[in-house]
Design a protein around this motif. Structure first.
Motif, short mmCIF file in Angstrom:
data_model
loop_
_atom_site.label_atom_id
_atom_site.label_comp_id
_atom_site.label_asym_id
_atom_site.label_seq_id
_atom_site.Cartn_x
_atom_site.Cartn_y
_atom_site.Cartn_z
N GLU A 175 27.38 -10.62 4.28
CA GLU A 175 27.48 -10.84 2.82
C GLU A 175 27.32 -12.13 2.58
O GLU A 175 26.87 -12.44 1.15
CB GLU A 175 28.72 -10.35 2.42
N ALA A 176 27.16 -12.94 3.59
CA ALA A 176 27.20 -14.65 3.22
C ALA A 176 25.46 -14.80 2.97
O ALA A 176 24.83 -13.94 3.39
CB ALA A 176 27.65 -15.36 4.29
N GLU A 177 25.30 -16.02 2.55
CA GLU A 177 23.96 -16.44 2.45
C GLU A 177 23.40 -16.41 4.05
O GLU A 177 23.95 -17.06 4.76
CB GLU A 177 23.90 -18.06 1.68
N GLY A 178 22.07 -16.16 3.80
CA GLY A 178 21.41 -16.29 5.39
C GLY A 178 21.67 -15.45 6.32
O GLY A 178 20.98 -15.35 7.44
N ASN A 179 22.42 -14.29 6.04
CA ASN A 179 22.78 -13.17 6.85
C ASN A 179 22.87 -13.56 8.27
O ASN A 179 22.20 -13.33 9.14
CB ASN A 179 21.50 -12.40 6.77
N VAL A 180 24.07 -14.39 8.56
CA VAL A 180 24.50 -15.13 9.94
C VAL A 180 24.65 -13.88 10.98
O VAL A 180 25.52 -13.05 10.71
CB VAL A 180 25.34 -15.99 9.58
N LYS A 181 24.11 -14.21 12.29
CA LYS A 181 24.40 -13.31 13.21
C LYS A 181 25.86 -13.74 13.76
O LYS A 181 26.10 -14.94 14.07
CB LYS A 181 23.17 -13.36 14.17
N LEU A 182 26.47 -12.45 14.34
CA LEU A 182 27.68 -12.81 15.05
C LEU A 182 27.69 -12.28 16.66
O LEU A 182 26.91 -11.10 16.71
CB LEU A 182 28.90 -12.05 14.34
N HIS A 183 27.84 -12.81 17.48
CA HIS A 183 27.78 -12.42 18.89
C HIS A 183 29.17 -12.53 19.51
O HIS A 183 29.95 -13.47 19.27
CB HIS A 183 26.90 -13.62 19.83
N THR A 184 29.42 -11.41 20.33
CA THR A 184 30.67 -11.00 20.70
C THR A 184 30.66 -11.07 22.35
O THR A 184 29.41 -10.74 22.84
CB THR A 184 31.47 -9.72 20.28
N GLY A 185 31.63 -11.02 23.19
CA GLY A 185 31.59 -10.77 24.42
C GLY A 185 31.09 -11.75 25.30
O GLY A 185 30.41 -11.70 26.40
N LYS A 186 31.10 -13.01 24.76
CA LYS A 186 30.19 -14.22 25.50
C LYS A 186 31.35 -15.00 26.17
O LYS A 186 32.71 -14.92 25.96
CB LYS A 186 29.64 -15.22 24.61
N THR A 187 30.88 -16.04 26.82
CA THR A 187 31.54 -16.94 27.97
C THR A 187 31.39 -18.35 27.44
O THR A 187 30.52 -18.56 27.26
CB THR A 187 31.21 -16.67 29.33
N VAL A 188 32.53 -18.96 27.33
CA VAL A 188 32.45 -20.52 26.75
C VAL A 188 32.70 -21.40 27.82
O VAL A 188 33.79 -20.93 28.57
CB VAL A 188 33.26 -20.67 25.35
N VAL A 189 31.91 -22.16 28.08
CA VAL A 189 32.33 -23.26 28.85
C VAL A 189 33.03 -24.53 28.43
O VAL A 189 32.61 -24.67 27.32
CB VAL A 189 30.78 -23.90 29.64
N CYS A 190 33.91 -24.94 29.00
CA CYS A 190 34.73 -26.07 28.14
C CYS A 190 34.64 -27.30 29.14
O CYS A 190 35.27 -27.41 30.20
CB CYS A 190 36.08 -25.80 28.06
#
Ligand SMILES: CSC[C@H]1O[C@H](OP(=O)(O)O)[C@H](O)[C@@H]1O
Ligand SMILES: Nc1ncnc2[nH]cnc12
Length: 303
Positions: free
Chosen positions: A157-172
């Motif tokens: 519903e926000a401007e720009g129809n932003v995509k969401l990704h799930t199930g990902k791995t973050v490197v810290c």
């Protein structure tokens, strides 16, 4: 506090996200924990319903604290001590994948720790008490599953129809310098999808406090792996930081009441709450009294 009840949900803002929207200021708490002072005073605000939310700015209100220096133990201990049972944290990340473009949102479910051992990453060191928390699933699976569809709907519903990704791995990574190209390419081979400098030790400490913890990430750049393109700079990060922070505020405004309600009902807490009960290897009768007193600030088992 003119509370409907306790503050059940804490929110940690990262780079670019130094306050939230659509909230009514209630008070600032200037807390000193047994592990020192949090990054910022804790802002307590009320949602339109009157329910309370706590907010901490990870790098301080004026971004003066480096990723290595974030007093994560104090941040997490303070949120636990005031009654929080869940944390919704935000982070600006680099993308290690073509399909995760700047501006996209990501809710990771795994972490690769590339910090250098110079951060205080546990409450249980140097106190004469040995505790091993479970960390195979470093985020609250149930909280992730609860927030993901809601974040997706808010973003649609926000401007720009932003995509969401799930199930990902973050490197810290440790930082403060960004990665070399070789490191960035290696992280891709390891299965990393995004990279930041802050999820460790925050996620570990949240687990030690039996807090449900979810990290809502916004991509700011393609790090350094794209051959033929310049590696990431702060200038590039800042270009998207403002838009991302606006979207993060919209997400927080649309999400926090639901998180509050589900936490109040106890629906997301049945896996992590209680997980530390049997994590201590040291017999109670040999635990130093001073350590027990300190730990009772964050966990009932030491009272
Ligand atoms: C400003 S770029 C690097 C910086 O941004 C991220 O901060 P946060 O996770 O607090 O949003 C990243 O982790 C680095 O600390
Ligand atoms: N490329 C990057 N590496 C580490 N942390 C980041 N935060 C935002 N972009 C980043």
């Amino acid at each position: 506090m003119s509370a409907n009840e306790n503050v059940l949900v804490g929110c940690i803002g990262g780079s670019g996200l130094y306050h939230l929207d659509n909230l009514t200021f209630v008070k600032k708490l200037d807390i000193t924990t047994p592990w020192g002072k949090p990054s910022s005073p804790i802002t307590i605000s009320s949602l339109p319903s009157g329910d309370l939310i706590a907010f901490i700015s990870r790098h301080g209100p004026h971004h003066t604290i480096t990723p290595t220096e974030v007093p994560a133990r104090a941040n997490i201990a303070a949120l636990k001590h005031i009654g929080c049972q869940a944390i919704v944290a935000f982070s600006a990340v680099g993308s290690l994948r073509e399909e995760i473009a700047p501006g996209h949102f990501i809710i990771p479910d795994q972490i690769i720790d590339r910090t250098k051992g110079i951060r205080e990453d546990t409450f249980f060191r140097g106190e004469g008490v040995v505790v091993h928390s479970m960390f195979g699933e470093p985020f609250s699976r149930k909280l992730n599953e609860f927030v993901a569809p809601k974040v997706e709907k808010i973003l649609a519903e926000a401007e720009g129809n932003v995509k969401l990704h799930t199930g990902k791995t973050v490197v810290c990574m440790e930082g403060p310098a960004f990665s070399t190209r070789a490191e960035s390419l290696m992280y891709r081979q390891w299965g990393g999808d995004i990279i930041n400098m802050s999820v460790i030790p925050e996620a570990k400490l949240a687990r030690e406090c039996e807090l449900d913890y979810t990290l809502i990430c916004t991509s700011t750049d393609f790090d350094a792996w794209r051959v033929g393109e310049a590696p990431v700079t702060v200038e590039e990060v800042i270009k998207t930081l403002h838009t991302n922070a606006g979207n993060s505020r919209a997400v927080a405004a649309g999400l926090l009441q639901d998180v509050h309600d589900v936490v109040k009902e106890g629906k997301v807490l049945d896996e992590i709450k209680g997980s530390m009960r049997f994590a201590c290897v040291t017999r109670a009768d040999v635990q130093p009294e001073a350590a027990k007193k300190k730990f009772s600030y964050i966990l009932p088992y030491f009272e």
